[in-house]
Enzyme design. Sequence first.
Site, mmCIF file in Angstrom:
data_model
loop_
_atom_site.group_PDB
_atom_site.id
_atom_site.type_symbol
_atom_site.label_atom_id
_atom_site.label_comp_id
_atom_site.label_asym_id
_atom_site.label_seq_id
_atom_site.Cartn_x
_atom_site.Cartn_y
_atom_site.Cartn_z
ATOM 1 N N GLY A 189 40.088 28.957 36.134
ATOM 2 C CA GLY A 189 40.206 29.149 37.576
ATOM 3 C C GLY A 189 40.981 30.411 37.895
ATOM 4 O O GLY A 189 40.524 31.283 38.643
ATOM 5 N N ASP A 190 42.157 30.539 37.313
ATOM 6 C CA ASP A 190 42.981 31.727 37.520
ATOM 7 C C ASP A 190 42.319 32.978 36.976
ATOM 8 O O ASP A 190 42.280 34.025 37.643
ATOM 9 C CB ASP A 190 44.336 31.540 36.838
ATOM 10 C CG ASP A 190 45.303 30.734 37.686
ATOM 11 O OD1 ASP A 190 45.395 30.988 38.893
ATOM 12 O OD2 ASP A 190 45.968 29.845 37.140
ATOM 13 N N LEU A 191 41.830 32.909 35.745
ATOM 14 C CA LEU A 191 41.302 34.111 35.108
ATOM 15 C C LEU A 191 39.995 34.565 35.738
ATOM 16 O O LEU A 191 39.725 35.766 35.827
ATOM 17 C CB LEU A 191 41.118 33.861 33.608
ATOM 18 C CG LEU A 191 42.426 33.619 32.853
ATOM 19 C CD1 LEU A 191 42.152 33.247 31.398
ATOM 20 C CD2 LEU A 191 43.331 34.843 32.934
ATOM 21 N N ALA A 194 41.032 36.380 38.750
ATOM 22 C CA ALA A 194 41.637 37.655 38.363
ATOM 23 C C ALA A 194 40.579 38.700 38.045
ATOM 24 O O ALA A 194 40.670 39.855 38.488
ATOM 25 C CB ALA A 194 42.556 37.451 37.163
#
Length: 414
Positions: A189-191, A194
């Site tokens: 989710g974060d990556l 990003a």
Amino acid sequence: MPAESRPASPETRPTPAEAARPASPLAGMKVVDLSKILAGPYVTMSLADLGADVIKVEHPEGGDPTRAWGPPFNGPEATYYLAANRNKRSVTLDLKSPEGQEAVHRMLADADVMVENFRPGSSLADAFDYRTLSERYPRLVLLHISAFGDTGPLRDEPGYDMVAQASAGLMSLTGEPDGPPVKAGYAMGDLGAALFGLIGVTSALVERERTGRGQYVTTSLYESQLALHINWATGYFATGERPTRLGSGHPSLVPYQAYPASDGHFVIAVGSDGLFCRLSESLGHPEWADDPRFATNRDRVTHRRALNAKLEAVLADETVAHWCALLKPRGVPVAPIRTLDEVYDCPQTEALGMVQKVDHPDVGPLQQVAFPVSFRGERPAVRTAPPTLGLHSRDVLAELGYDEADMDRLLGHP
């Protein structure tokens, strides 16, 4: 030979003039990083890897929360923080104070990019609203990363990677068919956010070269996960059927998954009927390719369980090394499932120079996984270690025109 100095292959070796230039395509760019945790810091670390001067602004009390996200720790910092903050300078400021906000405005006066992940409606989101900032800094590119996006009923919801993986469907697709939903091993989710944020920022900088103006760029963990559904999405749109977990299996290709050997697991990735013929012959069962249940990929997907049962019965008799040595020379894509210690000891990892070392003031030599793109055959260098909290506060504040008394006041020193 150290990764940093390994020569490029003849096909990619730069000319002498090119070799004189470091692999820093964003050199001269200034980035103000007001983000924390992972998505925003990963964007700014990538920009720093590419040569930008990134100033990481952190709260004086504790800084980025990931500094304490351990164990494991390496020196005083959690390894989580050390993963996403190299090549930056750390400054401590209280962003909720007028003095802290004024210092950030001095940074923005000649900045190219600002990255933040303020919660919508928060006091900091209001204080650094792009509509106001763009009037003072028309060339500024601002990236805002949120959990669920700038509009919609979930706009104001907070979110972490796990929440995004659950809300955007990834966990429903991950795990064994008869087991519970499982999150991906990486923080997808974060990556994902990003990487899309990084694309957005660099695209906005290219457009600024044409227009002279910056812009507001936004992405979220949620929408980035939707963009990564790819064939799962189009399959659902075409059939209206809810997809189910397949373990390591592929929804559209068989055999294309992990299989148990006598001493562990390995993967077979058959992407064509021709490859399946080769696999069948190599395993001593050429008749499988003529079986109407398995003759075409469409048939094999339909009869997935029957084919996998046959494969597992054969593959269980020998080791992973045996099957890889047998199948690889015959052009069948196979690979052992490596653990991280095996990955970092792998000659391919070493040949690519993907692990570099940098000196950390408390730890000494610190290993980092390098930026995965090369320029003119050269990989961007890991120049500096993730900074300790506030390491560069005085240097940066001096660049902004503060005298010693002002610095003491801003940094809370008597």
